[in-house]
Design an enzyme around this catalytic site. Structure first.
Site, PDB file in Angstrom:
ATOM      1  N   LYS A 148       0.854  -1.015  -0.111  1.00  0.00           N
ATOM      2  CA  LYS A 148       0.062   0.079  -0.027  1.00  0.00           C
ATOM      3  C   LYS A 148       0.800   1.114   0.103  1.00  0.00           C
ATOM      4  O   LYS A 148       2.047   1.296   0.504  1.00  0.00           O
ATOM      5  CB  LYS A 148      -0.818   0.005   1.159  1.00  0.00           C
ATOM      6  CG  LYS A 148      -1.892   0.991   1.026  1.00  0.00           C
ATOM      7  CD  LYS A 148      -3.191   0.312   0.462  1.00  0.00           C
ATOM      8  CE  LYS A 148      -4.436   1.209  -0.166  1.00  0.00           C
ATOM      9  NZ  LYS A 148      -5.565   0.362  -0.330  1.00  0.00           N
ATOM     10  N   ASP A 200      -7.172   4.468  -4.614  1.00  0.00           N
ATOM     11  CA  ASP A 200      -7.731   4.392  -3.236  1.00  0.00           C
ATOM     12  C   ASP A 200      -8.243   5.647  -2.869  1.00  0.00           C
ATOM     13  O   ASP A 200      -8.559   6.543  -3.743  1.00  0.00           O
ATOM     14  CB  ASP A 200      -6.753   3.866  -2.345  1.00  0.00           C
ATOM     15  CG  ASP A 200      -7.393   3.499  -0.955  1.00  0.00           C
ATOM     16  OD1 ASP A 200      -7.803   2.044  -0.871  1.00  0.00           O
ATOM     17  OD2 ASP A 200      -7.404   4.326   0.065  1.00  0.00           O
TER      18      ASP A 200
HETATM   19  P1  NDP Z   1     -12.945   8.013  -2.970  1.00  0.00           P
HETATM   20  O1  NDP Z   1     -11.796   9.101  -2.656  1.00  0.00           O
HETATM   21  O2  NDP Z   1     -13.458   7.862  -4.363  1.00  0.00           O
HETATM   22  O3  NDP Z   1     -14.218   8.429  -1.893  1.00  0.00           O
HETATM   23  C1  NDP Z   1     -13.942   8.460  -0.691  1.00  0.00           C
HETATM   24  C2  NDP Z   1     -15.228   8.974   0.039  1.00  0.00           C
HETATM   25  O4  NDP Z   1     -15.167   8.426   1.464  1.00  0.00           O
HETATM   26  C3  NDP Z   1     -15.832  10.229  -0.268  1.00  0.00           C
HETATM   27  O5  NDP Z   1     -17.077  10.338  -0.371  1.00  0.00           O
HETATM   28  C4  NDP Z   1     -15.235  10.981   1.296  1.00  0.00           C
HETATM   29  O6  NDP Z   1     -15.708  12.058   1.448  1.00  0.00           O
HETATM   30  C5  NDP Z   1     -15.569   9.741   1.954  1.00  0.00           C
HETATM   31  N1  NDP Z   1     -14.576   9.869   3.315  1.00  0.00           N
HETATM   32  C6  NDP Z   1     -12.869   9.828   3.093  1.00  0.00           C
HETATM   33  N2  NDP Z   1     -12.465  10.235   4.188  1.00  0.00           N
HETATM   34  C7  NDP Z   1     -13.421  10.274   5.291  1.00  0.00           C
HETATM   35  C8  NDP Z   1     -13.335  10.380   6.692  1.00  0.00           C
HETATM   36  N3  NDP Z   1     -12.316  10.522   7.297  1.00  0.00           N
HETATM   37  N4  NDP Z   1     -14.634  10.599   7.036  1.00  0.00           N
HETATM   38  C9  NDP Z   1     -15.859  10.478   6.346  1.00  0.00           C
HETATM   39  N5  NDP Z   1     -16.053  10.341   4.975  1.00  0.00           N
HETATM   40  C10 NDP Z   1     -14.740  10.300   4.506  1.00  0.00           C
HETATM   41  O7  NDP Z   1     -12.129   6.626  -2.368  1.00  0.00           O
HETATM   42  P2  NDP Z   1     -12.797   5.252  -2.603  1.00  0.00           P
HETATM   43  O8  NDP Z   1     -14.547   5.137  -2.877  1.00  0.00           O
HETATM   44  O9  NDP Z   1     -11.949   4.650  -3.527  1.00  0.00           O
HETATM   45  O10 NDP Z   1     -12.410   4.445  -1.099  1.00  0.00           O
HETATM   46  C11 NDP Z   1     -13.430   4.235  -0.165  1.00  0.00           C
HETATM   47  C12 NDP Z   1     -13.039   3.312   0.738  1.00  0.00           C
HETATM   48  O11 NDP Z   1     -12.943   2.117  -0.055  1.00  0.00           O
HETATM   49  C13 NDP Z   1     -11.513   3.277   1.427  1.00  0.00           C
HETATM   50  O12 NDP Z   1     -11.468   2.697   2.616  1.00  0.00           O
HETATM   51  C14 NDP Z   1     -10.779   2.571   0.467  1.00  0.00           C
HETATM   52  O13 NDP Z   1      -9.634   2.054   1.004  1.00  0.00           O
HETATM   53  C15 NDP Z   1     -11.679   1.381   0.145  1.00  0.00           C
HETATM   54  N6  NDP Z   1     -11.478   0.634  -1.153  1.00  0.00           N
HETATM   55  C16 NDP Z   1     -11.352   1.205  -2.462  1.00  0.00           C
HETATM   56  C17 NDP Z   1     -11.157   0.349  -3.391  1.00  0.00           C
HETATM   57  C18 NDP Z   1     -10.946   0.889  -4.779  1.00  0.00           C
HETATM   58  O14 NDP Z   1     -10.848   0.204  -5.772  1.00  0.00           O
HETATM   59  N7  NDP Z   1     -11.106   2.413  -5.084  1.00  0.00           N
HETATM   60  C19 NDP Z   1     -10.888  -0.955  -3.227  1.00  0.00           C
HETATM   61  C20 NDP Z   1     -11.203  -1.679  -1.943  1.00  0.00           C
HETATM   62  C21 NDP Z   1     -11.252  -0.961  -0.929  1.00  0.00           C
HETATM   63  P3  NDP Z   1     -14.948  13.286   1.238  1.00  0.00           P
HETATM   64  O15 NDP Z   1     -15.274  13.672  -0.044  1.00  0.00           O
HETATM   65  O16 NDP Z   1     -15.585  14.416   2.310  1.00  0.00           O
HETATM   66  O17 NDP Z   1     -13.590  13.244   1.771  1.00  0.00           O
HETATM   67  O1  2IT Z   2      -7.964  -1.321  -0.920  1.00  0.00           O
HETATM   68  C1  2IT Z   2      -7.724  -1.937  -2.172  1.00  0.00           C
HETATM   69  O2  2IT Z   2      -8.083  -3.071  -2.312  1.00  0.00           O
HETATM   70  C2  2IT Z   2      -7.693  -0.836  -3.251  1.00  0.00           C
HETATM   71  N1  2IT Z   2      -7.561   0.267  -3.170  1.00  0.00           N
HETATM   72  C3  2IT Z   2      -7.330  -1.278  -4.714  1.00  0.00           C
HETATM   73  C4  2IT Z   2      -6.061  -1.850  -4.684  1.00  0.00           C
HETATM   74  C5  2IT Z   2      -5.745  -2.184  -6.074  1.00  0.00           C
HETATM   75  O3  2IT Z   2      -4.707  -2.799  -6.407  1.00  0.00           O
HETATM   76  O4  2IT Z   2      -6.612  -2.352  -7.036  1.00  0.00           O
END
Ligand code: NDP
Ligand code: 2IT
Length: 450
Positions: free
Chosen positions: A129, A169
């Protein structure tokens, strides 16, 4: 819960001593080690070969300066991180988080989780990561570009298509991946699959954008079917977040017959009793990079409430936390249960505190932990790597169907592992054990370097 197994208690104590002031990392390690107690009792070889002592220590950690110049000529310095945690079953693989809260503890907890998640996908990817405390919010495209180029200038020395393959992420989406990819290519003069989540014009995979949210719903649907003889059909769904994972979870839950009534960001949440209009959310978040509060200005009958925690007070059958770590605490879990929740699927990484997980499990709530439930994103990243290696691209339907099968398999592997070790229905333990076993076998086979 305290450890019954003395060896695991000692490993955990060592982790807390060696990594002081890293509460998120401790939390992630503790949960896995607790799950492994029955495995360690049955397999003394794990102790003899020091597999657990080794797995909690990253193979390599790179912390670096990222300096860049803003549109007014002012110099900024951020800190960059890449933690290459475990390469036993494949090249390090995991996202890059860009958020002001990023520090060593956050990146290490995410990297540690990624080892087991990636193993669960059944694909050959190790765990890693990265990220930075840079905040892309409110920055111009040019500022984001200069940051990404500076970040990649150092990171490029440590990654490669067969070494370490970063991805998106929080805060890292298609725009950031594009700038980082361009810089890697300029520096190395090679066009390889060194990042995933790339644009479709330059080696990205169809369905990667949708994959984490879709995969979350595929796994949750299988859990509802096997453990509750039901499905998303007719269910009210509460989703937190409004980023990549939340948007496509909302879309798939709706397609599967659920009614999604909330989305949120770090400022507050929207409630739409008629079911969220995904096209409006996509326009606000993906096109305009706006705030979720704007939804209430555009959709009649919807309401915006300040404060993101309030989202858990909305009654629902299924809760899908898709924002960030520790967003559901004990109090929120208790409110969800009082309001009749039957299933929780974790889209974010570690969104439930240990106390919240305990509340869900002791009340018989179906609980799909992040490592299993959100593995669809990284699984599809691995499919992107395969397509890049073949210099070929599958159709959306081909990728989506592979993703679906992978998620169904992950559910059954976690479910069966829990049953095998006497904790039937406990998918937290099942996912940790099933993910661990393959990595442990590989580590034992590859020997110990003195
Ligand atoms: P984005 O940046 O696209 O979206 C993040 C969202 O979460 C936004 O709505 C943001 O709001 C909100 N958020 C972030 N930090 C906080 C906080 N401290 N408190 C409240 N809301 C918060 O990220 P992703 O959708 O990609 O990721 C979301 C989650 O999913 C994370 O935990 C990530 O690790 C996990 N994840 C992502 C993957 C991927 O493929 N993208 C794969 C697997 C897991 P704001 O705009 O106000 O910050
Ligand atoms: O938390 C996760 O699994 C991710 N943000 C996606 C990682 C990836 O390599 O696609």
């Amino acid at each position: 819960m305290s450890f019954k197994n003395q060896y695991l208690a000692n490993v955990y104590e060592q982790v807390t001593k060696r990594n002081p002031n890293e509460p998120e990392f401790h939390q992630a390690v503790r949960e896995v080690l607790e799950s492994l107690e029955p495995v360690v009792e049955k397999n003394p070889k794990l102790v003899e070969t020091g597999v657990i002592d080794r797995i909690v220590e990253p193979e390599r950690q790179i912390f670096f300066r990222v300096s860049w110049v803003d549109d007014n000529g002012k110099v900024h310095v951020n800190r960059g991180f890449r933690v290459q945690f475990n390469s036993a079953i494949g090249p390090y693989k995991g996202g890059i988080r860009l958020h002001p809260s990023v520090n060593a503890s956050v990146i290490k907890f995410l990297g540690f989780e990624q080892i087991f998640k990636n193993s669960l996908t059944g694909l050959p990817i190790g765990g890693g990561k990265g990220g930075s405390d840079f905040d892309p919010k409110g920055k111009s495209d040019n500022e984001v570009m200069r940051f990404c180029q500076s970040f990649m200038t150092e990171l490029s020395k440590h990654i490669g298509a067969d070494t370490d393959v970063p991805a998106g992420d929080i805060g890292t989406g298609a725009r950031e991946i594009g700038y980082m990819y361009g810089q890697y290519k300029r520096l190395r003069n090679e066009f390889t699959g060194v990042l995933t989540g790339k644009g479709l014009a330059y080696g990205g995979s169809l369905a990667r954008t949708e994959a984490t949210g879709y995969g979350l719903c595929y796994l949750t649907q299988e859990m509802l079917s096997v453990m509750n003889n039901s499905s998303f059909e007719g269910k009210t769904v509460v989703i937190s977040g409004s980023g990549n994972v939340a948007i496509y979870a909302a879309q798939k839950a709706t397609q599967l017959g659920g009614k999604v009534v909330t989305m949120s960001d770090s400022n507050g949440y929207i409630y739409d009793a008629n079911g969220i209009n995904i096209d409006v959310v996509k326009q606000i978040k993906e096109v305009e990079r706006g705030r979720i509060s704007e939804y209430a200005n555009r959709v009649a009958g919807s309401v915006y409430t300040a404060g993101c925690k309030g989202v858990w007070t909305i009654p629902c059958d299924v809760a899908l936390p898709c924002a960030t770590q520790n967003e559901i605490d004990k109090e929120s879990a208790e409110i969800l249960i009082k309001n009749g929740v039957i299933a929780v699927g974790e889209g974010a990484n570690m969104p439930s505190t240990p106390e919240a997980v305990e509340v869900f499990q002791s009340n018989g709530i179906l609980f799909a932990p992040a490592k299993a439930a959100n593995a669809g994103g990284v699984a599809t990243s691995a499919l992107e790597m395969s397509q890049n290696s073949m210099r070929y691209g599958w159709t959306f339907e081909e990728v989506d169907s592979k993703l679906h099968d992978i998620m169904v398999n992950i559910f059954h592997n976690a479910y069966n592992a829990a049953e095998k070790y006497g904790v039937k229905g406990n998918l937290v333990a099942g996912a940790n054990i099933a993910g661990f076993e393959k990595v442990a076998d590989a580590m034992m086979a590859q020997g110990i370097a003195y």
